[in-house]
Design a protein around this motif. Sequence first.
Motif, PDB file in Angstrom:
ATOM      1  N   LEU A 257       0.818  -1.218   0.000  1.00  0.00           N
ATOM      2  CA  LEU A 257       0.000   0.000   0.000  1.00  0.00           C
ATOM      3  C   LEU A 257       0.853   1.270   0.000  1.00  0.00           C
ATOM      4  N   THR A 258       1.976   1.234  -0.731  1.00  0.00           N
ATOM      5  CA  THR A 258       2.717   2.480  -0.947  1.00  0.00           C
ATOM      6  C   THR A 258       1.784   3.510  -1.562  1.00  0.00           C
ATOM      7  N   GLY A 259       0.928   3.058  -2.452  1.00  0.00           N
ATOM      8  CA  GLY A 259      -0.145   3.864  -3.026  1.00  0.00           C
ATOM      9  C   GLY A 259      -1.244   2.923  -3.460  1.00  0.00           C
ATOM     10  N   LEU A 260      -2.337   3.487  -3.946  1.00  0.00           N
ATOM     11  CA  LEU A 260      -3.449   2.661  -4.417  1.00  0.00           C
ATOM     12  C   LEU A 260      -3.381   2.462  -5.924  1.00  0.00           C
ATOM     13  N   GLY A 261      -2.242   2.833  -6.506  1.00  0.00           N
ATOM     14  CA  GLY A 261      -2.088   2.743  -7.949  1.00  0.00           C
ATOM     15  C   GLY A 261      -2.652   3.979  -8.625  1.00  0.00           C
ATOM     16  N   ILE A 262      -2.157   4.263  -9.819  1.00  0.00           N
ATOM     17  CA  ILE A 262      -2.671   5.416 -10.574  1.00  0.00           C
ATOM     18  C   ILE A 262      -4.096   5.108 -10.990  1.00  0.00           C
ATOM     19  N   LEU A 272     -12.287  14.715 -15.257  1.00  0.00           N
ATOM     20  CA  LEU A 272     -11.615  13.430 -15.018  1.00  0.00           C
ATOM     21  C   LEU A 272     -10.112  13.649 -14.948  1.00  0.00           C
ATOM     22  N   ARG A 273      -9.469  13.013 -13.955  1.00  0.00           N
ATOM     23  CA  ARG A 273      -8.017  13.071 -13.869  1.00  0.00           C
ATOM     24  C   ARG A 273      -7.467  11.725 -13.435  1.00  0.00           C
ATOM     25  N   LEU A 274      -6.193  11.534 -13.712  1.00  0.00           N
ATOM     26  CA  LEU A 274      -5.478  10.324 -13.322  1.00  0.00           C
ATOM     27  C   LEU A 274      -4.444  10.670 -12.260  1.00  0.00           C
ATOM     28  N   GLY A 275      -4.251   9.755 -11.309  1.00  0.00           N
ATOM     29  CA  GLY A 275      -3.233   9.955 -10.286  1.00  0.00           C
ATOM     30  C   GLY A 275      -3.711   9.393  -8.961  1.00  0.00           C
ATOM     31  N   PRO A 276      -2.864   9.488  -7.973  1.00  0.00           N
ATOM     32  CA  PRO A 276      -1.485   9.947  -8.054  1.00  0.00           C
ATOM     33  C   PRO A 276      -0.521   8.775  -8.233  1.00  0.00           C
ATOM     34  N   ASN A 277       0.690   9.113  -8.711  1.00  0.00           N
ATOM     35  CA  ASN A 277       1.781   8.159  -8.624  1.00  0.00           C
ATOM     36  C   ASN A 277       2.385   8.249  -7.222  1.00  0.00           C
ATOM     37  N   ALA A 278       3.467   7.588  -6.966  1.00  0.00           N
ATOM     38  CA  ALA A 278       4.065   7.588  -5.619  1.00  0.00           C
ATOM     39  C   ALA A 278       5.580   7.635  -5.744  1.00  0.00           C
ATOM     40  N   ASP A 315      -1.574  18.440 -14.133  1.00  0.00           N
ATOM     41  CA  ASP A 315      -2.600  19.100 -13.320  1.00  0.00           C
ATOM     42  C   ASP A 315      -2.020  19.642 -12.018  1.00  0.00           C
ATOM     43  N   MET A 316      -1.842  18.800 -11.017  1.00  0.00           N
ATOM     44  CA  MET A 316      -1.341  19.248  -9.713  1.00  0.00           C
ATOM     45  C   MET A 316      -0.660  18.087  -9.014  1.00  0.00           C
ATOM     46  N   ALA A 317      -0.038  18.383  -7.871  1.00  0.00           N
ATOM     47  CA  ALA A 317       0.642  17.348  -7.097  1.00  0.00           C
ATOM     48  C   ALA A 317       0.364  17.547  -5.612  1.00  0.00           C
ATOM     49  N   GLY A 318       0.472  16.473  -4.872  1.00  0.00           N
ATOM     50  CA  GLY A 318       0.371  16.509  -3.412  1.00  0.00           C
ATOM     51  C   GLY A 318       1.506  15.688  -2.823  1.00  0.00           C
ATOM     52  N   ILE A 319       1.679  15.800  -1.523  1.00  0.00           N
ATOM     53  CA  ILE A 319       2.730  15.034  -0.831  1.00  0.00           C
ATOM     54  C   ILE A 319       2.128  14.372   0.396  1.00  0.00           C
ATOM     55  N   ARG A 320       2.373  13.066   0.527  1.00  0.00           N
ATOM     56  CA  ARG A 320       1.805  12.275   1.623  1.00  0.00           C
ATOM     57  C   ARG A 320       2.844  12.061   2.725  1.00  0.00           C
ATOM     58  N   PRO A 321       2.438  12.145   3.977  1.00  0.00           N
ATOM     59  CA  PRO A 321       3.374  11.926   5.100  1.00  0.00           C
ATOM     60  C   PRO A 321       3.425  10.464   5.510  1.00  0.00           C
ATOM     61  N   LYS A 322       4.168   9.658   4.769  1.00  0.00           N
ATOM     62  CA  LYS A 322       4.189   8.226   5.026  1.00  0.00           C
ATOM     63  C   LYS A 322       5.170   7.875   6.139  1.00  0.00           C
ATOM     64  N   LEU A 323       4.803   6.887   6.928  1.00  0.00           N
ATOM     65  CA  LEU A 323       5.682   6.364   7.972  1.00  0.00           C
ATOM     66  C   LEU A 323       6.520   5.196   7.487  1.00  0.00           C
ATOM     67  N   GLN A 324       6.174   4.629   6.358  1.00  0.00           N
ATOM     68  CA  GLN A 324       6.924   3.480   5.871  1.00  0.00           C
ATOM     69  C   GLN A 324       8.015   3.931   4.894  1.00  0.00           C
ATOM     70  N   GLU A 325       9.205   3.418   5.114  1.00  0.00           N
ATOM     71  CA  GLU A 325      10.289   3.666   4.176  1.00  0.00           C
ATOM     72  C   GLU A 325       9.994   2.955   2.856  1.00  0.00           C
ATOM     73  N   LYS A 326      10.710   3.383   1.819  1.00  0.00           N
ATOM     74  CA  LYS A 326      10.516   2.777   0.511  1.00  0.00           C
ATOM     75  C   LYS A 326      10.760   1.276   0.588  1.00  0.00           C
ATOM     76  N   GLY A 327       9.780   0.502   0.137  1.00  0.00           N
ATOM     77  CA  GLY A 327       9.904  -0.953   0.148  1.00  0.00           C
ATOM     78  C   GLY A 327       9.511  -1.620   1.444  1.00  0.00           C
ATOM     79  N   ALA A 328       9.200  -0.821   2.467  1.00  0.00           N
ATOM     80  CA  ALA A 328       8.854  -1.401   3.775  1.00  0.00           C
ATOM     81  C   ALA A 328       7.389  -1.822   3.810  1.00  0.00           C
ATOM     82  N   ALA A 329       7.039  -2.555   4.870  1.00  0.00           N
ATOM     83  CA  ALA A 329       5.683  -3.061   5.021  1.00  0.00           C
ATOM     84  C   ALA A 329       4.729  -1.951   5.448  1.00  0.00           C
ATOM     85  N   PHE A 330       3.432  -2.252   5.383  1.00  0.00           N
ATOM     86  CA  PHE A 330       2.355  -1.336   5.761  1.00  0.00           C
ATOM     87  C   PHE A 330       2.596  -0.716   7.135  1.00  0.00           C
TER      88      PHE A 330
END
Length: 381
Positions: A257-262, A272-278, A315-330
């Motif tokens: 769950l790094t993201g929910l996919g584009i 209609l818009r597409l996003g976000p990437n992660a 279009d635009m961008a946002g930034i998420r405050p994730k607690l998991q490092e890249k590749g780490a578990a949920f």
Amino acid sequence: MYGVDATIIGAGVVGLSIACRISPSLRHVVVLESEPGPGRGISSRNSEVIHAGIYYPEGSVKAQLCVKGSSMIYAFCSKYDIPFRKIGKVVVAASEKEDASIEELFLKGTDNGAPGLRMLGPKELAEIEPRVKGTCALHSPNTGILDSHRFIKRLESMCIDRGVTFLYNSSVLGLEKTASGFVCTVEDTRRASYCFSSQVVINAAGLGSDQIASLAGIDIDQAHYRIFPVKGEYFRVRPSKQHMIKGLVYPSPEKHLTGLGIHATKDLSGSLRLGPNAIYVEHMDYDVDPKHARDFFESTHAIMPFLEKDDLIPDMAGIRPKLQEKGAAFCDFVISHENSRSMEGLINLIGIESPGLTSCLAIAEKVAFILNEDGLFQVAL
């Protein structure tokens, strides 16, 4: 020294919801915000989706508060005339090798209590979204969208009516524990600093929540409170193809769950818009790289074959405050009264990313419960 009952750091949807919830029971609540107004960060740079609670592990704080918060936010929007629509969502398997993950998602969502979920075959998917292709899909009819800006302004207005003091353009420089609470040191835009005391401090600072915890004396690495910012870009779909999707269309979710996919989301105007990437980032900016249009096209073309790369407009961008490092578990939400660290009166809310908007009113209820349960204040429940 001037003193208040409670100080909330951060005027996003979470901080506003908490202020709105607890202020009727307290004499003086202050909200500190470094930006010039409410909801200028995470709260206004997202998909504006009201989630149903299907993605998160059973028993997790995210799952519980998302399911509860979804019904609460729909009721709030109905009561206070905040525009919203239950337009529904399909989570689509692009090929048979993704079927098992969609079925697993159905079981997880059902266990979490997300209402109305059902599995769809290709024919049933075509009845809901004729232009979307997939081997199977999960349909979530309770997923919707709202006008997050109207929601934010309504919360702020209610807080003001309930006597909450807002201090915008105000950055926290220090939090010092005292016998009766905390001394908060604050700086305004003129670089003038001042102090006041607060019996309770509630850290709802979003992307800066780990730094606020650090100011209070918590080792954020030892506590696993360090935030890893993840940037998400959005591309708008050209107007001539915006009618080709009726609701929300999501792919099979990313690992951990790094993201929910584009995914494809509609707003209340029908756009209609597409996003976000992660993208894990070290430096935060809100620029959208036009070159990423190819990645967006390639990741969505299998389930939305009507799209062409030239249909996508930055279009635009946002930034998420994730607690998991890249590749780490949920990683789950952190909502913690820090009395075990000898910091009675400090409540940290860290890693409040998606589904934070959906969950915000339920998060406020949880904070009110903590204030009562731990004997900090008596808040009407």
